[in-house]
Design an enzyme around this catalytic site. Structure first.
Site, PDB file in Angstrom:
ATOM      1  N   SER A  97     128.275  56.253  55.792  1.00 12.57           N
ATOM      2  CA  SER A  97     127.392  57.416  55.831  1.00 12.57           C
ATOM      3  C   SER A  97     127.972  58.452  54.891  1.00 12.57           C
ATOM      4  CB  SER A  97     127.346  57.987  57.255  1.00 12.57           C
ATOM      5  OG  SER A  97     126.743  59.276  57.278  1.00 12.57           O
TER       6      SER A  97
ATOM      7  N   TYR B  71     130.738  59.975  65.727  1.00 13.08           N
ATOM      8  CA  TYR B  71     130.055  59.234  64.669  1.00 13.08           C
ATOM      9  C   TYR B  71     130.770  59.442  63.337  1.00 13.08           C
ATOM     10  CZ  TYR B  71     126.239  57.808  61.553  1.00 13.08           C
ATOM     11  OH  TYR B  71     125.477  57.196  60.581  1.00 13.08           O
TER      12      TYR B  71
END
Length: 283
Positions: free
Chosen positions: A143, A157
């Site tokens: 990401s 995350y």
């Protein structure tokens, strides 16, 4: 790396980015793609789409948290396709909330899927790739959170995606002469990631439905998964290590670089001293 006639495996391919990657690999000429997902019916649906395109795809239910499940996926892929050269470790989940409110189950769930899942895939397929005479490729989905933290409420995350980048970079150093590596660093994508809690296993907390506000934001601002898939296929073909979906991610990169550089210069204004030894690039 040329994708044409390659055997491919994509995890988390029953929807979202994984589906987009699988479609793009077939469009780029892959011989066949194994569609791996924890929801078999979704994997089967994507296989139907690929078959309608004239491509070959086979579904496989895989829980990437479990090393034995990923080993079974690898065995299935080689048995059904005859050969595999490309693996995309894409399965991922997210749980939002204030960092200090993260429960043990929240932490374990995200690390088991996002980090253990990537490691399980790299190890199971990587060992087999090393036994082959053909050059292989592994693309791990991270990401833009892997290089910076643009939003609050996603501490765990963020940590998992930093780990994905770290694993990929280390594996590149160890095995790069035989296996190519890419790290996908997407920004906001119109997927069901925010509803990943629908598949949360009972032993790691109850399943939950994602925020409707987040769904609306992704639909309004998110890039299409199909476009992301095309970017991944192109990145593999061009043998890029980092694959970006949004140019503004450079702001995160520059911010991290600037903070690191400035702190080093403040702490060591005269540069390296005689007692400093440079770390060798290879050991």
């Amino acid at each position: 790396m040329d994708i044409k006639n390659k055997g491919c495996v994509v995890t988390g391919a029953g929807s979202g980015i994984g589906r987009g990657i699988a479609l793009a690999l077939v469009d780029a000429g892959a011989q066949g793609v194994i569609i791996a997902d924890v929801q078999l019916e979704r994997a089967q649906a994507v296989c139907g789409e690929i078959e309608a395109m004239g491509g070959k795809a086979l579904p496989f239910r895989c829980d990437v948290r479990r090393a034995d499940s990923v080993e079974q996926l690898a065995e299935f892929a080689w048995r059904e396709l005859g050969h595999v050269e490309i693996l995309c470790n894409n399965a991922g989940v997210i749980n939002t909330g204030a960092g200090f409110d993260t429960s043990d189950d929240d932490l374990r769930w995200q690390f088991e899927v996002n980090v253990y899942g990537v490691f399980n895939g790299c190890r199971a397929f990587g060992r087999r790739f090393l036994e082959s005479d053909e050059r292989a490729w592994i693309c791990n989905t991270a990401s833009h959170h892997a290089v910076g933290t643009p939003t609050k409420g996603v501490a765990t995350y963020v940590a998992t995606k930093h780990a994905v980048l770290g694993f990929s970079d280390a594996f590149r150093l160890e095995y790069g002469e035989r296996i190519g590596f890419s790290v996908l660093c997407p920004g906001i994508i119109n997927t069901e990631l925010w509803d990943a809690g629908r598949n949360r296993p009972q032993e790691l907390g109850s399943a939950f439905i994602g925020s409707e506000q987040n769904h609306s934001a992704l639909q309004a601002y998110g890039m299409s998964p199909e476009m992301v898939g095309q970017l991944v296929a192109s990145g593999i073909q061009q043998e890029e290590f980092l694959i970006w979906t949004h140019p503004y991610s450079s702001e995160l990169v520059e911010s991290r670089y600037t903070e690191c550089r400035d702190s080093i210069q403040r702490q060591w204004p005269d540069g390296p001293q005689p007692f400093h030894k440079r770390t060798p690039s290879k050991v």
